[in-house]
Design an enzyme around this catalytic site. Structure first.
Site, PDB file in Angstrom:
ATOM      1  N   GLU A 277      10.466   2.009   0.427  1.00 17.99           N
ATOM      2  CA  GLU A 277      10.167   2.089  -1.004  1.00 17.99           C
ATOM      3  C   GLU A 277      10.450   3.490  -1.553  1.00 17.99           C
ATOM      4  OE1 GLU A 277       6.231   0.492  -1.579  1.00 17.99           O
ATOM      5  OE2 GLU A 277       6.430   0.549  -3.752  1.00 17.99           O
TER       6      GLU A 277
ATOM      7  N   GLY B  68       0.818  -1.215   0.000  1.00 24.45           N
ATOM      8  CA  GLY B  68       0.000   0.000   0.000  1.00 24.45           C
ATOM      9  C   GLY B  68       0.851   1.264   0.000  1.00 24.45           C
TER      10      GLY B  68
HETATM   11  P1  IMP Z   1      -4.418  -6.291  -4.735  1.00 26.32           P
HETATM   12  O1  IMP Z   1      -3.769  -6.468  -3.401  1.00 26.32           O
HETATM   13  O2  IMP Z   1      -4.638  -7.581  -5.467  1.00 26.32           O
HETATM   14  O3  IMP Z   1      -5.677  -5.479  -4.635  1.00 26.32           O
HETATM   15  O4  IMP Z   1      -3.363  -5.492  -5.655  1.00 26.32           O
HETATM   16  C1  IMP Z   1      -3.301  -4.094  -5.756  1.00 26.32           C
HETATM   17  C2  IMP Z   1      -2.783  -3.432  -4.484  1.00 26.32           C
HETATM   18  O5  IMP Z   1      -1.423  -3.825  -4.262  1.00 26.32           O
HETATM   19  C3  IMP Z   1      -2.735  -1.901  -4.545  1.00 26.32           C
HETATM   20  O6  IMP Z   1      -3.948  -1.306  -4.143  1.00 26.32           O
HETATM   21  C4  IMP Z   1      -1.607  -1.553  -3.571  1.00 26.32           C
HETATM   22  O7  IMP Z   1      -2.104  -1.475  -2.246  1.00 26.32           O
HETATM   23  C5  IMP Z   1      -0.710  -2.757  -3.637  1.00 26.32           C
HETATM   24  N1  IMP Z   1       0.490  -2.491  -4.431  1.00 26.32           N
HETATM   25  C6  IMP Z   1       0.712  -2.791  -5.713  1.00 26.32           C
HETATM   26  N2  IMP Z   1       1.959  -2.407  -6.069  1.00 26.32           N
HETATM   27  C7  IMP Z   1       2.523  -1.855  -4.990  1.00 26.32           C
HETATM   28  C8  IMP Z   1       3.805  -1.283  -4.722  1.00 26.32           C
HETATM   29  O8  IMP Z   1       4.726  -1.207  -5.551  1.00 26.32           O
HETATM   30  N3  IMP Z   1       3.991  -0.776  -3.466  1.00 26.32           N
HETATM   31  C9  IMP Z   1       3.051  -0.857  -2.492  1.00 26.32           C
HETATM   32  N4  IMP Z   1       1.856  -1.420  -2.710  1.00 26.32           N
HETATM   33  C10 IMP Z   1       1.587  -1.900  -3.939  1.00 26.32           C
END
Ligand code: IMP
Ligand code: ZN
Length: 345
Positions: free
Chosen positions: A224, A194
């Site tokens: 990050e 996140g």
């Molecule tokens: P989900 O967990 O399947 O909903 O994938 C999307 C979510 O992953 C986003 O809403 C972010 O919270 C998280 N996310 C994706 N890429 C990153 C990153 O590079 N850094 C931090 N969080 C990420």
């Protein structure tokens, strides 16, 4: 089917000789850092958006169409925070068990199927979302139903905790992960992800501890951005994670802890370049870990906005400068072996 790839990874891939391409395709590789909702192929998302438009009101469907158009045209990010604004449109399309199941299925196919699968083993991660049409438990069960269609040696699930979650939701998500694991379901770990600027990291300590006690792997997005403080980084390292996502801005103290513990770093080259947390491949922290023969795993992060693939990320390792890092096949093979060795499943 592999989604559309373009940019750094596509250029590196196009520069490879046929024998280099065969080398990457046939190399056993693990994808350990892939977010489900960030990895849906654009063609599937467009179809899902088309169907959504037929059943939703104009305001909602305009919002979704605008988001999908942005993804289709290729996202240009001024900084990493712009990235998180891409998700509301995608989330509108994966908000019930049927659409979530469909999205999970195409993401798994993207990584695991075809003549030359992108990877031998996939650890997919996703954040349990409660919507009007499903609970967080249903969310995770739905994703697992699809993951478990593949053999254990090919796919597992990591439950992501979002930095913005309240302590109650963190507790619920970790309980779900532990409960499902104890039922024999394929949950292999938990993740912290996140918006890197959001949240109070103090609330997570007990829950990562509980997850570890239950035999789950722990991976944390850490340092990050330059805004993530040294104190926060040390706090996250005190949870004794098994792996770390990005770890771009570790100071010397944090690096020494990570090296002492041999904590595997999940490296996402295109993601870092496009989010502008790293300027060039020459400046990338992967070089530090390679110099010190420290465990790393090369991964995609989000194939949809970063328009990459695992083969594309490996092409960045092998391609000649300036398109790639010009590593030898032996070095690339060693990196792939380190990725396979860092699996939770
Ligand atoms: P989900 O967990 O399947 O909903 O994938 C999307 C979510 O992953 C986003 O809403 C972010 O919270 C998280 N996310 C994706 N890429 C990153 C990153 O590079 N850094 C931090 N969080 C990420
Ligand atoms: Zn990530």
């Amino acid at each position: 089917m592999v989604g559309q790839i373009s940019g750094f990874a596509a250029l590196a891939l196009a520069s490879l000789s046929p024998s280099q391409l065969t080398f990457i395709h046939t190399l056993p590789k693990a994808e350990l850092h892939a977010h489900l909702n960030g990895s849906i192929p654009i063609s599937d998302l467009q179809q899902m958006a088309h169907e959504y438009t037929r059943t939703s009101d104009k305001a909602a469907s305009d919002l979704v169409q605008a988001g999908i158009a942005k993804l289709q045209n290729g996202v240009v990010l001024d900084e990493i925070y712009d990235f998180f604004n891409l998700f509301p449109a995608i989330y509108a399309l994966t908000s019930n068990p049927i659409s979530l199941r469909r999205a999970t299925k195409v993401v798994l196919e993207q990584f695991l199927d075809g003549m030359y699968p992108q990877c031998t083993y996939l650890e997919l991660r996703s954040t349990p979302r409660e919507t009007e049409e499903m609970s967080r438990l249903e969310y995770v069960r739905t994703v697992l139903d699809e993951v478990e269609r593949y053999p254990k040696a090919r796919a597992g699930l990591i439950v992501s905790l979002d930095r913005r979650m309240s302590v109650e939701v963190v507790r619920e998500c970790v309980e779900i992960a532990i409960q499902l694991k104890s039922e024999g379901r394929r949950v292999v770990g938990v993740d912290l992800c996140g918006d890197p600027q959001a949240g109070d990291m103090g609330i997570f300590a007990d829950y990562f501890f509980q997850a570890k006690q239950a035999g789950l792997g722990v991976t944390l997005h850490i340092a990050e951005t330059p805004v993530n403080s040294a104190e926060e980084t040390l706090e996250l390292l005190s949870y004794a994670p098994n792996r770390l996502g990005h770890a771009t801005f570790l100071n010397d103290e944090a690096k020494s802890i990570v090296r002492q513990n041999k904590t595997c770093i999940e490296i996402c080259l295109s993601s870092n370049l496009l989010c502008k947390t790293v300027t060039t491949l020459d400046d990338h922290h992967i070089r530090y870990y390679l110099q010190h023969d420290h465990p790393i795993a090369v991964c995609t992060d989000d194939t949809l906005p970063f328009r990459t693939s695992l083969v594309g990320e490996y092409a960045l390792l092998l391609a000649a400068r300036p398109l790639g890092m010009e590593l030898s096949e032996a070095e690339v093979q060693r990196i792939a072996e380190m990725g396979m060795a860092a699996r939770f499943g």
